[in-house]
Design a protein around this motif. Sequence first.
Motif, mmCIF file in Angstrom:
data_model
loop_
_atom_site.group_PDB
_atom_site.id
_atom_site.type_symbol
_atom_site.label_atom_id
_atom_site.label_comp_id
_atom_site.label_asym_id
_atom_site.label_seq_id
_atom_site.Cartn_x
_atom_site.Cartn_y
_atom_site.Cartn_z
ATOM 1 N N UNK A 77 -7.367 -20.621 -58.127
ATOM 2 C CA UNK A 77 -7.123 -20.907 -56.714
ATOM 3 C C UNK A 77 -7.748 -22.228 -56.279
ATOM 4 N N UNK A 78 -7.201 -22.780 -55.200
ATOM 5 C CA UNK A 78 -7.842 -23.921 -54.555
ATOM 6 C C UNK A 78 -8.188 -23.509 -53.122
ATOM 7 N N UNK A 79 -9.455 -23.709 -52.773
ATOM 8 C CA UNK A 79 -9.915 -23.300 -51.445
ATOM 9 C C UNK A 79 -10.446 -24.516 -50.694
ATOM 10 N N UNK A 80 -10.021 -24.668 -49.449
ATOM 11 C CA UNK A 80 -10.516 -25.758 -48.611
ATOM 12 C C UNK A 80 -11.727 -25.264 -47.823
ATOM 13 N N UNK A 81 -12.810 -26.023 -47.884
ATOM 14 C CA UNK A 81 -14.025 -25.656 -47.149
ATOM 15 C C UNK A 81 -14.307 -26.738 -46.108
ATOM 16 N N UNK A 82 -14.536 -26.309 -44.886
ATOM 17 C CA UNK A 82 -14.741 -27.265 -43.799
ATOM 18 C C UNK A 82 -16.133 -27.130 -43.203
ATOM 19 N N UNK A 83 -16.782 -28.265 -43.034
ATOM 20 C CA UNK A 83 -18.105 -28.324 -42.415
ATOM 21 C C UNK A 83 -17.912 -28.775 -40.973
ATOM 22 N N UNK A 84 -17.752 -27.797 -40.079
ATOM 23 C CA UNK A 84 -17.495 -28.138 -38.674
ATOM 24 C C UNK A 84 -18.838 -28.398 -37.995
ATOM 25 N N UNK A 85 -19.440 -29.538 -38.313
ATOM 26 C CA UNK A 85 -20.810 -29.833 -37.891
ATOM 27 C C UNK A 85 -20.963 -29.826 -36.380
ATOM 28 N N UNK A 86 -19.913 -30.271 -35.685
ATOM 29 C CA UNK A 86 -20.004 -30.327 -34.222
ATOM 30 C C UNK A 86 -20.254 -28.945 -33.633
ATOM 31 N N UNK A 87 -19.722 -27.930 -34.276
ATOM 32 C CA UNK A 87 -19.906 -26.562 -33.787
ATOM 33 C C UNK A 87 -21.000 -25.831 -34.564
ATOM 34 N N UNK A 123 -20.574 -24.723 -37.521
ATOM 35 C CA UNK A 123 -19.889 -23.621 -38.189
ATOM 36 C C UNK A 123 -19.234 -24.105 -39.483
ATOM 37 N N UNK A 124 -19.000 -23.169 -40.374
ATOM 38 C CA UNK A 124 -18.286 -23.462 -41.611
ATOM 39 C C UNK A 124 -17.046 -22.590 -41.693
ATOM 40 N N UNK A 125 -15.991 -23.120 -42.262
ATOM 41 C CA UNK A 125 -14.763 -22.338 -42.432
ATOM 42 C C UNK A 125 -14.200 -22.576 -43.820
ATOM 43 N N UNK A 126 -13.396 -21.620 -44.291
ATOM 44 C CA UNK A 126 -12.696 -21.810 -45.560
ATOM 45 C C UNK A 126 -11.294 -21.235 -45.454
ATOM 46 N N UNK A 141 -7.711 -17.096 -44.940
ATOM 47 C CA UNK A 141 -9.024 -17.634 -44.592
ATOM 48 C C UNK A 141 -10.081 -16.831 -45.348
ATOM 49 N N UNK A 142 -11.234 -17.438 -45.542
ATOM 50 C CA UNK A 142 -12.310 -16.791 -46.307
ATOM 51 C C UNK A 142 -13.614 -16.904 -45.519
ATOM 52 N N UNK A 143 -14.442 -15.884 -45.601
ATOM 53 C CA UNK A 143 -15.790 -16.013 -45.024
ATOM 54 C C UNK A 143 -16.619 -17.048 -45.804
ATOM 55 N N UNK A 189 -23.298 -23.751 -50.372
ATOM 56 C CA UNK A 189 -22.157 -23.157 -49.678
ATOM 57 C C UNK A 189 -21.560 -22.057 -50.544
ATOM 58 N N UNK A 190 -21.407 -20.867 -49.963
ATOM 59 C CA UNK A 190 -20.792 -19.747 -50.678
ATOM 60 C C UNK A 190 -19.517 -19.296 -49.963
#
Lengths: 835, 131
Positions: free
Chosen positions: B46-56, B58-61, B116-118, B126-127
Amino acid sequence: MNQNGKLTIVVIGNGMVGYKFCEKLIRKSSNFNIVVFGEEPRPAYDRVHLSEYFNGKSADDLSLADISWYAENGIRLHLCNPIKKIDRHSKKIYSFKGDEQSYDYLILATGSSAFVPNIPGIEKDGVFVYRKIEDLELIKSYGCKANKAAIIGGGLLGLEAAKALLDLGIKETHVIEFAPRLMPRQIDNSGSMMLQSKLLELGVQVHLNKNTSTVNGNGKIESLIFSDNSHLDIDMLVISAGIKPRDELAQMAGLELGPRGGIAVNDQCKTSDDYIYAIGECALYNGMVYGLVAPGYEMAEVAAVNICGNTKSLTGFDMSTKLKLIGVDVASFGDAFIAEPDCRTIVFEDRYKGIYKRINISNDGKFLLGGILIGDATSYNILLQTVNNRIIIPPNPDDLIMGSRGEPVEKAGGGVMNLPGQALICSCEAISKDAICSAVTEQGVTTMEALKKCTKAGTGCGGCIPMMKDLLLGTMQANGVYIKNTLCEHFNYSRQELFDLVKINSLKTYNEILELYGKGDGCEVCKPAIASILAGLWNDLILKQETIQDSNDRFLANIQKGGTYSVVPRIAGGEITPDKLITIGQVAKKYNLYTKITGGQRIDLFGAHLTDLPEIWEELIDAGFESGHAYGKSLRTVKSCVGSTWCRFGLHDSVSFAIEIENRYKGLRAPHKLKGGVSGCIRECAEAQSKDFGIIATEKGWNLYICGNGGSKPQHAQLLAGDINRETCIRYLDRFLMFYIKTADPLTRTATWLNKMEGGMIYLKNVITNDSLGIAAELEAAMQQHINTYRCEWKAAIENTEMRKRFSHFVNAPKEKDPNAQFVAMREQVKAKEW
Amino acid sequence: MMHTFEFIGVTHDIDSTLIVEEKWLFACHADDVPENGGVCVKSNQEQIAVFNFARRGEWFATQNLCPHKQQMVLSRGMIGSTGDQCEPKVACPFHKKTFSLVTGKCLSGDEYQIKTYPVKINDGKVYIQVE
């Protein structure tokens, strides 16, 4: 009166005016049974735009209301059902089909028919009138066999008919007019001459002072003989010599007619019978038959009001008209023909462009009395308002038609917001400025569609739509509704406003700007827009804020199908050495890249994996290349022809100039991409006039053109300055580009920017060449700062380990390529796998 | 270059009887992900996109595949938010289709849905919860 206690109104005629009467009556009251008899097979349609039937509009497009509209409004509509007789005594009408209908009030809206002069031979095949959709159908089917056609009648409708024949593809079209000029009721001799030469350009020959004496031919028309014994061979003739009121029914019923026809009406549109009204082109009021739609609609209104039991009177009509004849604007307003010594006249004539304007000013210089506009009628609306509302004109009345020192013409007259409240904006529907403004203020109308629906204004000839738009925006602004094109939901500012705020406050990062002026977390619209502002102002390395860049800018390459990128090194002016060509070939081979020459005279290398980009660029930079910024909203290329160094026609060295310009502006980021071109002579091999800026060598120097582009809506660049030297050319370019960067909306090319600019090219020319805003020095300084701070961003990226690290597909497997990026073979190279 | 995937098993109580085991994938170090941007993480096939939403903070995947044209690119998209509730979103670089980082729903009017992933950050790492 029938059993439900409602009066029965019978309308004879279902043309534009008959229809308008029904519409007005049902809006005023529901106390009537309405019955309509029409002789044509289809419900009322827009005869004003009849000639559009020939450029592809269907009968349905022209229809004023669907047949279901009549049913929904309780109107009984009889089509194909002409009336035979009116019995005034029993108040009944009888149709040819045998229908019998009694009425309380009868409305005659029988219109007019084409006036056919009594010329021997006029009955021959191939002779047509121009009046109804059926006529047009006949003309259409006969016209496809015709090669030479003539129109008798050089009035408004005759010229419309000429257009129709042109649209049919008839090779030779003649207009025959009895009077010494075209459109004798609307325009003067000079205007007619201008119109005539415009028509000739379009393939329409005009014959004035011609009286047709015989139509010759054996069964079908072959030629026209004129009273001066000249003749004209033709195989088709269209008659458009005026209108004849349809008054036969009225005559049989014994109603009073005019001496030359027309049903006489008083100022309430009542005929000599108290229960019969006549409206539109069949009616004769003040000894005149009115062949325009606005007076007809006014009559419909007056008749409807009086039938409802109220009083309203006709008050004379405004015969001002504006139309586009065969692509040429023609307008006449107010008292167009008044002449000295009763007034003072200003005439402007530009035979090169085919523009003629005449305005008549009162002798005291205070008021505009009327005028004529040929070739350019953009100021018609405001001039008409100036006449009708007796607005005091500016001290230099020529500003009214010339515009004052670069100001658009609209401004010189004060603009539509300055008109008095009772000013008539839509003359077809008789809607005043007050009515439009109150729809905006009181009913909260915010769009043109809603405004049309709510007021009916703009639904007739459509000529008032520009004024309605100005009123809509102007009223909303006056009400404190601030309308502007804000960037997105996160910023309540336009790009230009943000540009100034960022500059004044020396802001350098997106986060600061969002904190100070925005809300939320930003998005894919405001991030790149602000990135562009920051680049335009400070020219800092864009990779310092990589995540506000669009993907192409973030990875300094163009993303392609499959997620690989293309690489475009700068090849300024399209000039490249053999060694550099070899390098490109070697790099392409090594990384298995597809190569293609671009439209901008450089070489694009496709199919590069993200992971390979830094190494590819390292090799290119070692060989002396630098970034081509093909990925940015920025200067792309300056295309050149070979010019005087080799070409036997070349006047100056276009390649050297193109290289100089391209290097000057390389890396310049703008609201959209920028392309340039330099041609060494008028043959224009560099296609410079299709670019955002184009330079063409002349005997004396260079011509500078701006704001052109190719693409989906091609537009030629326009001349900014002619025969200028190299230094002036660069100075103007500096100002032009920086002014664009400072003021354009995001993703707006220079051509669109200019199209939307108030005042257009005249204004822009003034800003750039006359420094009318006093910002030339500032713009030039901004450009100088850009040039001083330029760095190749690819060189910077590969030298910085942190930045370089970003060029990998997998963060946890940096050397691995994306297995989904796949290629297939094509003509000894590769292409991306189809998605 | 070889990569080892570090899984950490975490167990916790849900209404005192059920014990669930979760699998968390060690994706990368937090400072490998640019602020307010994303990276792509390889997880088996799989390919998973991980985002570092620093402004908030929060992290998302999400899945890395944009369902519109089947391109592995969402990690290269710009992130932001939309609406009064500031729903976090990512825009695909190809045609600017936007997707909620919370629900995976397409926000630009199409019927697409992405996975989406936790995500959690532990000691600068980052996990992503993959199962």
